[in-house]
Design a protein around this motif. Sequence first.
Motif, mmCIF file in Angstrom:
data_model
loop_
_atom_site.group_PDB
_atom_site.id
_atom_site.type_symbol
_atom_site.label_atom_id
_atom_site.label_comp_id
_atom_site.label_asym_id
_atom_site.label_seq_id
_atom_site.Cartn_x
_atom_site.Cartn_y
_atom_site.Cartn_z
ATOM 1 N N LEU A 73 0.853 -1.173 0.000
ATOM 2 C CA LEU A 73 0.000 0.000 0.000
ATOM 3 C C LEU A 73 0.891 1.226 0.000
ATOM 4 O O LEU A 73 1.737 1.386 0.886
ATOM 5 N N ARG A 75 0.188 4.934 0.150
ATOM 6 C CA ARG A 75 -0.856 5.935 0.431
ATOM 7 C C ARG A 75 -2.228 5.392 0.024
ATOM 8 O O ARG A 75 -2.777 4.584 0.722
ATOM 9 N N ASN A 76 -2.771 5.814 -1.125
ATOM 10 C CA ASN A 76 -4.097 5.350 -1.544
ATOM 11 C C ASN A 76 -4.022 4.401 -2.752
ATOM 12 O O ASN A 76 -5.011 4.202 -3.448
ATOM 13 N N THR A 77 -2.843 3.816 -2.975
ATOM 14 C CA THR A 77 -2.646 2.988 -4.161
ATOM 15 C C THR A 77 -2.070 1.619 -3.793
ATOM 16 O O THR A 77 -1.091 1.534 -3.068
ATOM 17 N N GLU A 101 -6.879 -3.463 1.906
ATOM 18 C CA GLU A 101 -8.045 -2.574 1.934
ATOM 19 C C GLU A 101 -8.357 -2.135 3.362
ATOM 20 O O GLU A 101 -8.673 -0.962 3.597
ATOM 21 N N ALA A 104 -5.815 0.426 4.435
ATOM 22 C CA ALA A 104 -6.077 1.695 3.741
ATOM 23 C C ALA A 104 -7.244 2.427 4.403
ATOM 24 O O ALA A 104 -7.162 3.632 4.669
ATOM 25 N N SER A 107 -6.383 4.023 7.559
ATOM 26 C CA SER A 107 -5.558 5.216 7.333
ATOM 27 C C SER A 107 -6.375 6.385 6.778
ATOM 28 O O SER A 107 -5.813 7.426 6.447
ATOM 29 N N VAL A 109 -8.223 6.293 3.907
ATOM 30 C CA VAL A 109 -8.377 6.256 2.449
ATOM 31 C C VAL A 109 -9.839 5.962 2.118
ATOM 32 O O VAL A 109 -10.418 5.012 2.634
ATOM 33 N N LYS A 110 -10.412 6.787 1.281
ATOM 34 C CA LYS A 110 -11.814 6.608 0.852
ATOM 35 C C LYS A 110 -11.908 6.006 -0.546
ATOM 36 O O LYS A 110 -12.878 5.335 -0.876
ATOM 37 N N LEU A 112 -9.584 3.803 -3.136
ATOM 38 C CA LEU A 112 -8.367 3.009 -3.319
ATOM 39 C C LEU A 112 -8.143 2.785 -4.800
ATOM 40 O O LEU A 112 -9.058 2.418 -5.536
ATOM 41 N N ARG A 113 -6.916 3.019 -5.240
ATOM 42 C CA ARG A 113 -6.556 2.864 -6.652
ATOM 43 C C ARG A 113 -5.626 1.676 -6.824
ATOM 44 O O ARG A 113 -4.903 1.311 -5.902
ATOM 45 N N GLU A 146 -10.242 1.682 -9.648
ATOM 46 C CA GLU A 146 -10.548 2.304 -8.365
ATOM 47 C C GLU A 146 -11.659 1.568 -7.652
ATOM 48 O O GLU A 146 -12.510 0.937 -8.299
#
Length: 151
Positions: A73, A75-77, A101, A104, A107, A109-110, A112-113, A146
């Motif tokens: 992971l 950040r958001n990826t 997931e 994320a 953390s 993250v709304k 996820l990519r 996404e």
Amino acid sequence: MDCVIRNAISTDAAAISEVVVAALRESNAQDYSPDIIKRVQQSFSPSAILSLLTQRQVYVASIDGHLVATGSLDRNTVRSLFVDPAHQGKGIGSRLMATIESMAAQSGVKLLRVPSSITAEGFYLALGFLKIRDEFHGVERTIIMEKVLGD
């Protein structure tokens, strides 16, 4: 055969590299040229993995102490999700993604990519990711996907 998912540590670097290279050569080679596979696998040498361990949250899945999958992971990826070909199709990748997931979401993250390979597109679609667009790095095609996390 119990699958354990945990944070990767520096001593996992060589085993992570082996899993990635095996998956690239056996699974991804069906969708990508030998030149692309060779170039991508250079990014996953044990020393490159050690560097990634300092930049991302890297996770591994093991069975009976043997590392069989990895994913990270950033950040958001989601990055670099690979399952050893001998263990593909057994739910290990899905369990690893559930962990990623969850981390994320914890953390904050709304959305996820994942930059998916052609090979893994169906896997991510089955997990609820949607295709956004294709990106090309030279002739290498990556599918940007996404998934909304939470409600």
